[in-house]
Design a protein around this motif. Structure first.
Motif, PDB file in Angstrom:
ATOM      1  N   PRO A  21      33.814 -12.655   8.355  1.00 40.95           N
ATOM      2  CA  PRO A  21      33.706 -11.288   7.827  1.00 40.95           C
ATOM      3  C   PRO A  21      34.910 -10.433   8.211  1.00 40.95           C
ATOM      4  N   ASP A  22      36.067 -10.798   7.685  1.00 38.84           N
ATOM      5  CA  ASP A  22      37.290 -10.076   8.035  1.00 38.84           C
ATOM      6  C   ASP A  22      37.623  -8.971   7.036  1.00 38.84           C
ATOM      7  N   LYS A  23      36.747  -8.789   6.060  1.00 40.09           N
ATOM      8  CA  LYS A  23      36.907  -7.710   5.072  1.00 40.09           C
ATOM      9  C   LYS A  23      35.537  -7.090   4.838  1.00 40.09           C
ATOM     10  N   LYS A  24      35.543  -5.911   4.249  1.00 36.74           N
ATOM     11  CA  LYS A  24      34.263  -5.318   3.870  1.00 36.74           C
ATOM     12  C   LYS A  24      33.617  -6.172   2.788  1.00 36.74           C
ATOM     13  N   GLU A  25      32.278  -6.195   2.826  1.00 33.73           N
ATOM     14  CA  GLU A  25      31.547  -6.979   1.832  1.00 33.73           C
ATOM     15  C   GLU A  25      30.554  -6.078   1.120  1.00 33.73           C
ATOM     16  N   TYR A  26      30.425  -6.281  -0.169  1.00 31.59           N
ATOM     17  CA  TYR A  26      29.406  -5.572  -0.949  1.00 31.59           C
ATOM     18  C   TYR A  26      28.627  -6.605  -1.747  1.00 31.59           C
ATOM     19  N   ALA A  27      27.299  -6.480  -1.732  1.00 30.02           N
ATOM     20  CA  ALA A  27      26.455  -7.431  -2.450  1.00 30.02           C
ATOM     21  C   ALA A  27      25.340  -6.672  -3.146  1.00 30.02           C
ATOM     22  N   PHE A  28      24.875  -7.213  -4.245  1.00 28.22           N
ATOM     23  CA  PHE A  28      23.725  -6.645  -4.948  1.00 28.22           C
ATOM     24  C   PHE A  28      22.517  -7.524  -4.693  1.00 28.22           C
ATOM     25  N   ILE A  29      21.414  -6.874  -4.340  1.00 29.11           N
ATOM     26  CA  ILE A  29      20.179  -7.600  -4.078  1.00 29.11           C
ATOM     27  C   ILE A  29      19.188  -7.249  -5.185  1.00 29.11           C
ATOM     28  N   GLY A  30      18.438  -8.218  -5.628  1.00 28.20           N
ATOM     29  CA  GLY A  30      17.413  -7.926  -6.627  1.00 28.20           C
ATOM     30  C   GLY A  30      16.719  -9.194  -7.075  1.00 28.20           C
ATOM     31  N   ARG A  31      15.671  -9.005  -7.843  1.00 28.85           N
ATOM     32  CA  ARG A  31      14.912 -10.151  -8.336  1.00 28.85           C
ATOM     33  C   ARG A  31      15.781 -11.033  -9.215  1.00 28.85           C
ATOM     34  N   SER A  32      15.325 -12.264  -9.388  1.00 28.42           N
ATOM     35  CA  SER A  32      16.013 -13.179 -10.295  1.00 28.42           C
ATOM     36  C   SER A  32      16.046 -12.598 -11.689  1.00 28.42           C
ATOM     37  N   ASN A  33      17.171 -12.798 -12.352  1.00 26.81           N
ATOM     38  CA  ASN A  33      17.300 -12.480 -13.778  1.00 26.81           C
ATOM     39  C   ASN A  33      17.424 -10.991 -14.089  1.00 26.81           C
ATOM     40  N   VAL A  34      17.669 -10.157 -13.082  1.00 22.65           N
ATOM     41  CA  VAL A  34      17.820  -8.726 -13.388  1.00 22.65           C
ATOM     42  C   VAL A  34      19.250  -8.382 -13.819  1.00 22.65           C
ATOM     43  N   GLY A  35      20.179  -9.310 -13.586  1.00 24.97           N
ATOM     44  CA  GLY A  35      21.542  -9.072 -14.048  1.00 24.97           C
ATOM     45  C   GLY A  35      22.547  -8.826 -12.932  1.00 24.97           C
ATOM     46  N   PHE A  85      35.296  -8.242  -0.205  1.00 23.43           N
ATOM     47  CA  PHE A  85      34.457  -9.277  -0.810  1.00 23.43           C
ATOM     48  C   PHE A  85      33.383  -8.647  -1.678  1.00 23.43           C
ATOM     49  N   LEU A  86      33.216  -9.211  -2.845  1.00 22.96           N
ATOM     50  CA  LEU A  86      32.044  -8.932  -3.666  1.00 22.96           C
ATOM     51  C   LEU A  86      31.209 -10.203  -3.592  1.00 22.96           C
ATOM     52  N   VAL A  87      29.920 -10.060  -3.313  1.00 24.08           N
ATOM     53  CA  VAL A  87      29.098 -11.235  -3.037  1.00 24.08           C
ATOM     54  C   VAL A  87      27.944 -11.316  -4.030  1.00 24.08           C
ATOM     55  N   ASP A  88      27.847 -12.464  -4.688  1.00 22.76           N
ATOM     56  CA  ASP A  88      26.752 -12.700  -5.621  1.00 22.76           C
ATOM     57  C   ASP A  88      25.661 -13.484  -4.902  1.00 22.76           C
ATOM     58  N   LEU A  89      24.501 -12.866  -4.786  1.00 21.76           N
ATOM     59  CA  LEU A  89      23.395 -13.479  -4.041  1.00 21.76           C
ATOM     60  C   LEU A  89      22.368 -14.090  -4.985  1.00 21.76           C
ATOM     61  N   PRO A  90      21.632 -15.082  -4.496  1.00 19.63           N
ATOM     62  CA  PRO A  90      20.491 -15.577  -5.273  1.00 19.63           C
ATOM     63  C   PRO A  90      19.447 -14.472  -5.390  1.00 19.63           C
ATOM     64  N   GLY A  91      18.694 -14.486  -6.479  1.00 17.87           N
ATOM     65  CA  GLY A  91      17.618 -13.512  -6.647  1.00 17.87           C
ATOM     66  C   GLY A  91      16.353 -13.995  -5.968  1.00 17.87           C
ATOM     67  N   TYR A  92      15.405 -13.119  -5.869  1.00 14.55           N
ATOM     68  CA  TYR A  92      14.116 -13.536  -5.317  1.00 14.55           C
ATOM     69  C   TYR A  92      13.041 -13.289  -6.369  1.00 14.55           C
ATOM     70  N   GLY A  93      11.874 -13.893  -6.177  1.00 12.72           N
ATOM     71  CA  GLY A  93      10.765 -13.612  -7.084  1.00 12.72           C
ATOM     72  C   GLY A  93      10.312 -14.832  -7.832  1.00 12.72           C
ATOM     73  N   PHE A  94      10.819 -15.008  -9.037  1.00 10.70           N
ATOM     74  CA  PHE A  94      10.188 -16.002  -9.905  1.00 10.70           C
ATOM     75  C   PHE A  94      11.203 -16.991 -10.469  1.00 10.70           C
ATOM     76  N   ALA A  95      12.091 -17.463  -9.604  1.00  9.53           N
ATOM     77  CA  ALA A  95      13.096 -18.421 -10.061  1.00  9.53           C
ATOM     78  C   ALA A  95      12.427 -19.681 -10.612  1.00  9.53           C
ATOM     79  N   LYS A  96      12.878 -20.103 -11.774  1.00 15.33           N
ATOM     80  CA  LYS A  96      12.309 -21.313 -12.384  1.00 15.33           C
ATOM     81  C   LYS A  96      13.084 -22.537 -11.908  1.00 15.33           C
TER      82      LYS A  96
END
Ligand SMILES: Nc1nc2c(ncn2[C@@H]2O[C@H](COP(=O)(O)OP(=O)(O)OP(=O)(O)O)[C@@H](O)[C@H]2O)c(=O)[nH]1
Ligand SMILES: [Mg+2]
Length: 100
Positions: A21-35, A85-96
């Motif tokens: 973590p040598d740079k700032k990180e930003y991530a979006f959290i949300g349910r699966s499939n919200v975009g 860093f921009l970080v793409d996280l897995p969603g939670y909820g109803f992943a198929k």
């Protein structure tokens, strides 16, 4: 803020394997499939950067992208390049997808 470039770095199965973590990180959290992945692509103006899908559960790893942007926060540094860093996280909820 102007994003000048966005580069895929690595996909990590858990946070301990993520880049240092040598740079700032930003991530979006949300349910699966919200975009979340689509939003990252929109911000970076690159539809191929983060993988998206109409089926929930597309993103299954922690994906780090290195962003270079022109600073617009600090007036003294206006226009200077800032890396983060921009970080793409897995969603939670109803992943198929099956449970590993
Ligand atoms: N209508 C609409 N659909 C969108 C929008 N953004 C994304 N989508 C669609 O929503 C679906 C899921 O998008 P993703 O970006 O893959 O969603 P995600 O949150 O990353 O999903 P996971 O990786 O499963 O957690 C895709 O079919 C996109 O085309 C939007 O602003 N409006
Ligand atoms: Mg995703």
């Amino acid at each position: 803020m102007l994003i000048k470039s966005a580069k895929y770095i690595i996909s990590s199965p858990d946070f301990e394997k993520c880049p240092a973590p040598d740079k700032k990180e930003y991530a979006f959290i949300g349910r699966s499939n919200v975009g979340k992945s689509s939003l990252i692509n929109m911000l970076c103006n690159n539809e191929k950067l983060a993988k998206t899908s109409g089926t929930p559960g597309k993103t299954q790893l922690i994906n780090h992208f290195e962003i270079v942007s022109a600073s617009a926060i600090n007036p003294k540094k206006e226009g200077e390049n800032v890396k983060w860093f921009l970080v793409d996280l897995p969603g939670y909820g109803f992943a198929k997808v099956s449970i590993r």
